[in-house]
Structure formats: C-alpha cells, structure tokens
Write a protein that holds these residues in place. Structure first.
Motif, PDB file in Angstrom:
ATOM      1  N   VAL A  28       0.842  -1.204   0.000  1.00  0.00           N
ATOM      2  CA  VAL A  28       0.000   0.000   0.000  1.00  0.00           C
ATOM      3  C   VAL A  28       0.873   1.249   0.000  1.00  0.00           C
ATOM      4  CG1 VAL A  28      -1.693   1.330   1.316  1.00  0.00           C
ATOM      5  CG2 VAL A  28      -1.938  -1.154   1.124  1.00  0.00           C
ATOM      6  N   PHE A  29       1.894   1.239   0.860  1.00  0.00           N
ATOM      7  CA  PHE A  29       2.793   2.397   0.900  1.00  0.00           C
ATOM      8  C   PHE A  29       3.505   2.582  -0.443  1.00  0.00           C
ATOM      9  CE2 PHE A  29       7.125   3.988   1.332  1.00  0.00           C
ATOM     10  CZ  PHE A  29       6.874   5.252   1.842  1.00  0.00           C
ATOM     11  N   THR A  52      -1.371   6.190   3.523  1.00  0.00           N
ATOM     12  CA  THR A  52      -1.266   4.802   3.984  1.00  0.00           C
ATOM     13  C   THR A  52      -1.850   4.653   5.388  1.00  0.00           C
ATOM     14  OG1 THR A  52       0.723   4.452   2.657  1.00  0.00           O
ATOM     15  CG2 THR A  52       0.314   2.895   4.430  1.00  0.00           C
ATOM     16  N   GLY A  56      -5.195   3.188   4.760  1.00  0.00           N
ATOM     17  CA  GLY A  56      -4.750   1.796   4.804  1.00  0.00           C
ATOM     18  C   GLY A  56      -4.902   1.141   6.156  1.00  0.00           C
TER      19      GLY A  56
END
Length: 724
Positions: A28-29, A52, A56
C-alpha cells in the motif's frame, strides 16, 4: 512477559498473517510512494505515509490485531495464559509488543527510503523522519485499538469489523468536533477521537509534543481497557463485595477522564510555561513555519528614519464565522515593529472598510493584504494577499495546497521601496523589434521587488538609448539588430552603460553579426555549435535530449548563494560556447556558468549531436560577467548563451529557486543601486528531486520484489509447518 512476546511473535510469523501484514503495508505504501513521491518528483514522503495511515490502517491494523485474543478464545488456548503465573499487564503488554515488533518491520524498510533518495536531490531528512515517527505512533495506537476489540469477542471477523468501525469513526471524527461551536467541548472530544488531526500535525512538518502525548495516552487507554476486559474474565468476586463490573466501570471512567484532561490541559498551557518553540519544533527545510526576521531585514529596518505605517487589511479580533487574518503573517509584522519604533501596525477591517484600498492602489486587494506607507514622504506600496503565498494543486485531495510564502521578501522590499527617493528608483529598458523572448514571471516579479521600472525600447524609433537607462536588456533576439542599433548600444556602453544579454542557439547556421558586434566590444564571441555534457553527474536525468544538462557554477559574485537555494542546480538547454579575451587587458572576466571538463561542442545539424572527428573535450563557458572601463564609469555586461536559462518552469518543478536567485544576483551586479538592496528568497515547502524514469523503475522493482519475497517466504514457512 518475554515468554508471551516470543510465543505471539513466532505465532504470527509462522502463519500467513504476519508476512501478509508486512507485505500489505509495504505494498500500500509503495503504491502511494510511486505516485505521490517518485512520479511527482518530490523527496518528501508525507503524502504516501499519510494516505497509507489515514486509509490503509482502517483495514490493515484490524487484520493484524484480530487474533491477539479472539483466536485464543476460539481455540480455548487462552485458559493456559489465564492460569499462568503472570499479571494482566504482562499478558496484554507482551501481546502488544509482539504486534508492534511486526509493524516495526515495514516501518524500518520505509526508514531506508529517504537515504535511498539522497542522490536525486536535497532530501528533508528531519521532516521525513518526523513523518515516519507520526506514522509509527499512529499505527501503534491502531494496534492497541484492535487488541481491545479482539478481547471482546472470539469471532475474528467481528473483531475486524468493530476495529475498522472504530478506526473509521476516529479518522473522520473531525466532522463531529469541528461542527461544535463551543471550543472547549470541541477540543475535549478531539482529545479522545481526533486521530487524523494529530497525525496531520506531524505530517505537515511539526514535531509536536502534543501529538506524541496524544498517541501515547490513547494507546495506553486502549491497552488499559483491554486489560479490564481480560481481568473480568480472569477473576470473580463475592456477591458480598463490590462487584468487579462496578469497579472496572469506575476505573475506566477515571482513566478516560485522565486521558482527556492530559491532552486538554497540555494544549491550554500558556506559552510562559511551555514555549511554542518547545511545544512544536519546526522540522521543515529552512524552518518554513518559523517567522523571525532575518539579519538582512533587520539591517534594512534599523536604518529607517521615516514614520512607517503598515495597514493590515484584516480584523484585529477575529470571530468564529469570518477569518480575515493570517496569524503567521501577523507575527512577522510585529517583528518589524519590534525592530524599529518608527513602524506601527494599523488594522483595517475589510468587511467594514471595503474601499480603503483605493487610497493606495488602483486594483482591488484581497482580505489579508498589506499596504506599507511612508508617512513622511507619502510613498506607498500595496502587497496583495496572493503575492504573499505560492500554491500548487494536490491531485489526491483536489485542493489548493500552499507550497511557499514570500512574507519577508515582499515586506522588506516594500520598506525599501517606500523609503527611496525618486532619484533612487532605477530606470531600465528592454530592447524590442527583433522577436525577443518575453520575461518570465519570476523575472518580472523581481523587477518589482528590486524597485526597477522596466520599459520597452525601440531603437529604430528612438535612435539612442535613454540617458537614464541603468540596465539595457537584450533577451534572445531571433533576428539581428541593424547596424545603427548596434552602434547606438555601443555608444551607450562606452559611456559606462550596463548590458544584460541572452543569446539563444536555435540553428547551426544562425547568424547575428550586429549583436555579436556589441558583444565584441567586451572581447566576447559566440562559437559555432552546441554544448554536449557527457559527465554523468552533470546530465539532466529527466531529459530525453542530450542538449539538456546541469551547469557548473563559476567562481563569480553572481553565483554567491545560488548553491544554497533549492536543489543547488542550474539547468541549461541548447547552450552555445563563449570565447573571450581582451588584447589590451582592458576587460576583466568572471565565468558564471560553465561545463565540466568532459563536455564537447557538436557542430553538425543531423540531430545526432555526435562528437566531431578530432574534437577534444574540455570546459566551455556559457555564462559570463564582463567589466570594461567606459568614458564615465565601468560598464558591466552579463552574457548568457543558453536557451531558457531563466525559464520559470525549472524553478517551479525542479530547482526551487536557483534560476531566480541567479537572475537576482545578476541584477544586483549590473544595476547601479544608490542604496544597499536586500533580496530575501521566499520560503518553500517544495522538496523536488530530479529522478530518471530508469531509477523510478528500479525503485518499483525493488519495492514490489520486497513485498513479494516477504509474502512468499512467509507462505512457504506456513506450508512447511502445516505438513510437519
């Protein structure tokens, strides 16, 4: 506690959950890092980290924490822990540390990235690592929240849903407390559920003690609540005593009240107890948020003997519904007042006095604008609010984001302007009639800040350069001057006039003999061909054409301070080599822009720019300062033989002020200022890097490979253990 930590950590890493979580966080990052950092050409990780964490972690942290207690209850293995000779604290904290250790692994990988970006520009290390600290503390808090909801149920799906709902509520809670008019109530609510506000404070470049206290206190609160839930299940009490439920409820209320009180009281402590410089440390490049007068501005202000009034078009006392005042600008205005008792501030309510600006400006001024008036000589200068800030468009949020401020530059320039006498204003001219290149906005803005009045000049009509001309600009003419124009200019510089010339290469067979006749007065000529830079660290990585390169700064007064601005580079394009020399020694030269010793000059027009047979590599000059004694005084000429050398695009997207600083220094060298003029570059939050498509691809490969390797390795360990 150590035994519990080891058991939990191995349990996570020997199943799919641990490696899956680590690779998912990195994945995700990485997606946001590629888009918001690499492709955007910035060395700052804050957008990738914030998104994130902000979005996230709503799913990732509940998945990590779901089995901390729920899985034990579902498999009845919690009874082993409950009957073990360890305290509630050791049980909860041991599990908590194991999850933090797993989360620390992707965080450690992220910590490497600012160092990995170092070769591509000036990386704001302090800001980046403050962002990473905020990212980590926010994640640790989310782990504690997930553990609490895991302790409430044996169903891991229910645990994930409850944790995600809590994270969503905390993340978007600002819609709740910002709608409350009572500031004390609003802040009390924020003290418990204002997740995103505290995270954003650290992401914006503040190392805020308040955010650290908030994350630590909320983490401690949810660990305490988790312990209360475990305690209820571990112990029972007699009906004749105070029930455990009542005791836990009372204790919980007290602890929540303490957490709220700690955050609320800390925020309200006066500055005399906790100074602002301690409460929030500015970690941005150049201390963007620190509004103190520079030594240069103090020197200018200290010499003022006239009475100066600063009219600030804002309400001195704001109300909650209408905001007209910039508190940061206001604090800087007060710094000027402290520096000289001759200066005073007067607030003008723009809501009430809508036409006040007409006393000093022909154009309307926005709320928050400033008018500086010299009450002694009557001169004034209006600075519109839009001139005090620079903005960019954030494609992720869809909002206009402030990227720079020009407070001190604009204000100090205004003070110098209003205190000048008429004979101190500089009259300059720019030659027209030969398809000259127009000045970029960064140049025209500097004319105003340098108090220069620049007019167009047609020598075909006037026949001569005006007597009051301080600097004559000849900017990239596409057609040649006439012989009469060249003679008029030579007559001007013979008397000590100053020239600013940009010569643009556009063809191998171009010819401007009369312009070159003017340059020949200083012993300068433009050689045939275009410069090709071959030294690796001097090539412009983002360019697909090899006529773009990074200039080497010469040892000249014009380059003073250029290396300390932005990305410390000057980008050159289509540069032609200059030859120079004075047979009688009457001209002194100071190279401004040169190449490395590995450059060569291409002289073919086939588009390949190949090195000619027999040609040698060596340093070429394409920026030169000349000085020659005229009949009345010394004549200075700054000659640049590169296209778009003062192109606004470079500073806006790559170099962050170096080209503007070079132009400002050139003006300072050429113009005969009758007063010491101070140029103060504006502050910028831009942290641009110059990274090639190949290097971006390498980052993608490495990061995506790391995600895949971690997940595949974890899956392999899980499969092997299942077979055993």
């Amino acid at each position: 506690m150590i035994a519990i930590f080891k058991r939990e950590f191995k349990g996570y890493m020997n199943t799919v959950i641990g490696p899956l979580f680590i690779s998912a966080v990195l994945l995700v990052f990485t997606l946001f890092f590629i888009g918001a950092t690499l492709l955007s050409g910035t060395g700052n990780l804050y957008q990738a980290l914030f998104i994130t964490a902000y979005l996230g972690f709503i799913i990732l942290m509940p998945i990590l924490g779901m089995r901390s207690f729920s899985d034990d209850r579902r498999h009845k293995t919690d009874q082993l822990i409950m009957t073990a000779p360890v305290s509630i604290f050791e049980i909860v904290f041991g599990k908590f540390l194991s999850l933090v250790a797993i989360f620390a692994i992707p965080t450690a990988v992220i910590c490497i990235l600012p160092l990995a970006l170092t070769p591509f520009g000036n990386i704001p290390y302090a800001w980046n690592y403050t962002c990473i600290l905020g990212f980590f503390l926010y994640g640790v808090m989310a782990i504690a929240i997930s553990m609490f909801f895991s302790s409430l149920t044996e169903n891991m799906i229910v645990s994930v849903v409850l944790s995600a709902v809590a994270m969503i509520f905390g993340t978007f809670s600002y819609y709740i407390y910002e709608s409350i008019s009572n500031t004390k109530v609003s802040y009390a609510i924020k003290s418990v559920i204002g997740f995103s506000d505290y995270l954003m404070d650290m992401m914006k470049g503040w190392l805020t003690i308040g955010s650290v206290i908030y994350f630590v206190s909320v983490t401690a609160l949810f660990l305490f609540l988790c312990g209360q839930v475990i305690q209820k299940r571990r112990f029972t009490v007699s009906k004749n005593t105070l029930s455990l439920s009542t005791y836990s409820t009372l204790t919980t209320v007290i602890v929540i009240a303490i957490v709220v009180a700690i955050n609320f009281i800390y925020a309200k402590l006066p500055e005399r107890i906790i100074p602002d410089s301690v409460r929030a440390i500015d970690v941005t490049p150049g201390n963007y948020y620190t509004y103190k007068l520079s030594k240069e501005s103090k020197d200018v202000v200290s010499k003022i003997t006239d009475d100066i009034t600063i009219y600030y078009l804002a309400r001195e006392v704001e109300n909650d519904s209408i905001t007209t005042k910039d508190k940061n600008l206001e604090s800087l205005l007060k710094e000027y007042v402290k520096a000289n008792s001759k200066i005073q501030i007067k607030y003008v309510d723009p809501i009430v006095n809508t036409k006040f600006y007409k006393n000093y400006s022909d154009t309307s001024l926005d709320d928050g604008s400033v008018i500086v008036v010299d009450e002694t000589n009557g001169r004034s200068k209006a600075i519109n609010e839009s001139e005090l800030h620079t903005y960019t468009y954030d494609y992720y949020s869809g909002e206009k984001i402030e990227t720079g401020i020009n407070y001190e530059n604009q204000l100090t320039s205004a003070f110098q302007y209003v205190t000048l006498t008429e004979d101190q204003l500089l009259q300059c001219y720019t030659l027209t009639g030969h398809d000259e290149a127009p000045f970029e906005t960064n140049c025209t803005d500097l004319f105003g800040e340098f108090n220069m009045n620049v007019k167009d000049l047609s020598l075909l009509n006037s026949g001569s350069v005006p007597e009051d001309c301080n600097v004559l600009f000849i900017c990239g003419p596409q057609t040649d001057l006439t012989e009469a124009e060249a003679n008029a200019i030579i007559d001007y510089i013979t008397k000590g006039g100053n020239l600013f010339i940009t010569y643009e290469f556009w063809s191998f067979d171009q010819s401007l003999p009369n312009l070159e006749k003017v340059m020949a007065y200083y012993g300068v000529s433009v050689d045939d061909g275009v410069i090709i830079e071959t030294k690796a660290d001097r090539q412009f990585a983002l360019a697909q054409i090899n006529t773009y390169f990074l200039a080497t700064l010469g040892d000249s007064s014009v380059t003073d301070g250029v290396k300390s601005v932005g990305q410390q580079e000057i980008i050159a394009y289509n540069a032609a080599p200059l030859s120079y020399g004075s047979e009688d020694g009457s001209v002194s030269y100071s190279p401004i822009l040169t190449t490395s010793e590995e450059a060569y000059v291409a002289t073919d027009d086939a588009g390949t720019y190949q090195k000619p047979a027999g040609a040698t590599t060596g340093t070429s000059t394409f920026g030169l300062l000349c000085a020659k004694q005229g009949t009345d005084k010394v004549s200075y000429a700054a000659i640049y033989s590169a296209g778009y050398i003062f192109y606004n695009y470079w500073d806006e997207n790559y170099t962050l002020g170096t080209h503007e600083k070079l132009f400002a220094n050139t003006l300072n060298q050429l113009a005969d200022f009758n007063t010491d003029y101070v140029y103060i570059p504006g502050k910028s939050l831009d942290t641009s890097i110059m990274i090639s498509a190949l290097n971006i691809k390498m980052f993608k490969i490495l990061l995506f490979s790391a995600c895949a390797i971690i997940f595949i390795a974890g899956l392999a360990v899980y499969i092997v253990r299942r077979r055993v």
